[in-house]
Scaffold this motif. Structure first.
Motif, PDB file in Angstrom:
ATOM      1  N   GLN A   1      -1.959  -6.427  -1.879  1.00  0.00           N
ATOM      2  CA  GLN A   1      -1.313  -5.129  -1.738  1.00  0.00           C
ATOM      3  C   GLN A   1      -0.265  -4.976  -2.834  1.00  0.00           C
ATOM      4  O   GLN A   1       0.389  -5.939  -3.210  1.00  0.00           O
ATOM      5  CB  GLN A   1      -0.667  -4.990  -0.364  1.00  0.00           C
ATOM      6  N   VAL A   2      -0.096  -3.769  -3.309  1.00  0.00           N
ATOM      7  CA  VAL A   2       0.853  -3.497  -4.375  1.00  0.00           C
ATOM      8  C   VAL A   2       2.276  -3.744  -3.885  1.00  0.00           C
ATOM      9  O   VAL A   2       2.612  -3.478  -2.725  1.00  0.00           O
ATOM     10  CB  VAL A   2       0.703  -2.053  -4.895  1.00  0.00           C
ATOM     11  N   GLN A   3       3.116  -4.259  -4.782  1.00  0.00           N
ATOM     12  CA  GLN A   3       4.519  -4.491  -4.490  1.00  0.00           C
ATOM     13  C   GLN A   3       5.385  -3.846  -5.558  1.00  0.00           C
ATOM     14  O   GLN A   3       4.956  -3.680  -6.701  1.00  0.00           O
ATOM     15  CB  GLN A   3       4.827  -5.987  -4.419  1.00  0.00           C
ATOM     16  N   LEU A   4       6.602  -3.481  -5.172  1.00  0.00           N
ATOM     17  CA  LEU A   4       7.581  -2.936  -6.098  1.00  0.00           C
ATOM     18  C   LEU A   4       8.683  -3.967  -6.297  1.00  0.00           C
ATOM     19  O   LEU A   4       9.195  -4.525  -5.331  1.00  0.00           O
ATOM     20  CB  LEU A   4       8.180  -1.634  -5.560  1.00  0.00           C
ATOM     21  N   VAL A   5       9.046  -4.195  -7.544  1.00  0.00           N
ATOM     22  CA  VAL A   5      10.044  -5.197  -7.877  1.00  0.00           C
ATOM     23  C   VAL A   5      11.148  -4.553  -8.695  1.00  0.00           C
ATOM     24  O   VAL A   5      10.898  -4.054  -9.796  1.00  0.00           O
ATOM     25  CB  VAL A   5       9.430  -6.375  -8.653  1.00  0.00           C
ATOM     26  N   GLU A   6      12.374  -4.571  -8.168  1.00  0.00           N
ATOM     27  CA  GLU A   6      13.528  -4.022  -8.876  1.00  0.00           C
ATOM     28  C   GLU A   6      14.199  -5.092  -9.716  1.00  0.00           C
ATOM     29  O   GLU A   6      14.166  -6.280  -9.388  1.00  0.00           O
ATOM     30  CB  GLU A   6      14.561  -3.442  -7.899  1.00  0.00           C
ATOM     31  N   THR A  28      -2.582  -0.331 -12.127  1.00  0.00           N
ATOM     32  CA  THR A  28      -3.561   0.709 -11.859  1.00  0.00           C
ATOM     33  C   THR A  28      -3.214   1.533 -10.621  1.00  0.00           C
ATOM     34  O   THR A  28      -3.861   2.546 -10.359  1.00  0.00           O
ATOM     35  CB  THR A  28      -4.961   0.104 -11.678  1.00  0.00           C
ATOM     36  N   PHE A  29      -2.221   1.105  -9.876  1.00  0.00           N
ATOM     37  CA  PHE A  29      -1.821   1.805  -8.663  1.00  0.00           C
ATOM     38  C   PHE A  29      -0.922   2.978  -9.021  1.00  0.00           C
ATOM     39  O   PHE A  29       0.004   2.835  -9.823  1.00  0.00           O
ATOM     40  CB  PHE A  29      -1.096   0.838  -7.722  1.00  0.00           C
ATOM     41  N   SER A  30      -1.166   4.109  -8.404  1.00  0.00           N
ATOM     42  CA  SER A  30      -0.429   5.324  -8.722  1.00  0.00           C
ATOM     43  C   SER A  30       0.306   5.855  -7.489  1.00  0.00           C
ATOM     44  O   SER A  30      -0.267   5.946  -6.406  1.00  0.00           O
ATOM     45  CB  SER A  30      -1.368   6.403  -9.264  1.00  0.00           C
ATOM     46  N   PHE A  31       1.572   6.211  -7.675  1.00  0.00           N
ATOM     47  CA  PHE A  31       2.384   6.803  -6.621  1.00  0.00           C
ATOM     48  C   PHE A  31       2.531   8.296  -6.868  1.00  0.00           C
ATOM     49  O   PHE A  31       2.700   8.736  -8.003  1.00  0.00           O
ATOM     50  CB  PHE A  31       3.773   6.165  -6.562  1.00  0.00           C
TER      51      PHE A  31
END
Length: 124
Positions: A1-6, A28-31
């Motif tokens: 699953q896609v993750q967001l990293v700050e 390749t994942f788009s928000f």
């Protein structure tokens, strides 16, 4: 699953600048929309209601909280699937954990993705 990293948080003096980055683990994942939120000191991580919307970007349109207008700028690099928050003229009141949020919209649901947060401390 896609993750967001700050990344990009840290300690800065009043009047200083910081640039926060939020990168998706899958390029390749788009928000459909992305935003930056912040949670004041003392608040529980799990208390999502206490996270204040700072800035958002969707379809090229940006929006900002009144408290940061003229000081913060949100931008997005679609090729890198990364969103940034450029912060200038930082104040002690800006001290918080900053979270990146991505939203995926389908025909019948909205899906939220949150990063782990990055600490911003503004102090002399």
């Amino acid at each position: 699953q896609v993750q967001l990293v700050e990344s990009g948080g840290g300690l800065v003096q009043p009047g200083g600048s910081l640039r926060l980055s939020c990168a998706a683990s899958e390029t390749t994942f788009s928000f459909n929309a992305m935003g930056w939120y912040r949670q004041a000191p003392g608040k529980q991580r799990e208390d999502l209601a206490s996270r204040e919307l700072v800035a958002s970007i969707s379809a090229g349109i940006t929006d900002y909280a009144d408290s940061v207008k003229g000081r913060f700028t949100i931008s997005r690099d679609n090729a890198k699937n990364t969103v940034y928050l450029q912060m200038h003229s930082l104040k002690p009141e800006d001290t918080a954990v900053y979270y990146c949020r991505g939203v995926v919209v389908t025909f019948d649901h909205e899906y939220d993705y949150w990063g782990q947060g990055t600490q911003v401390t503004v102090s002399s």
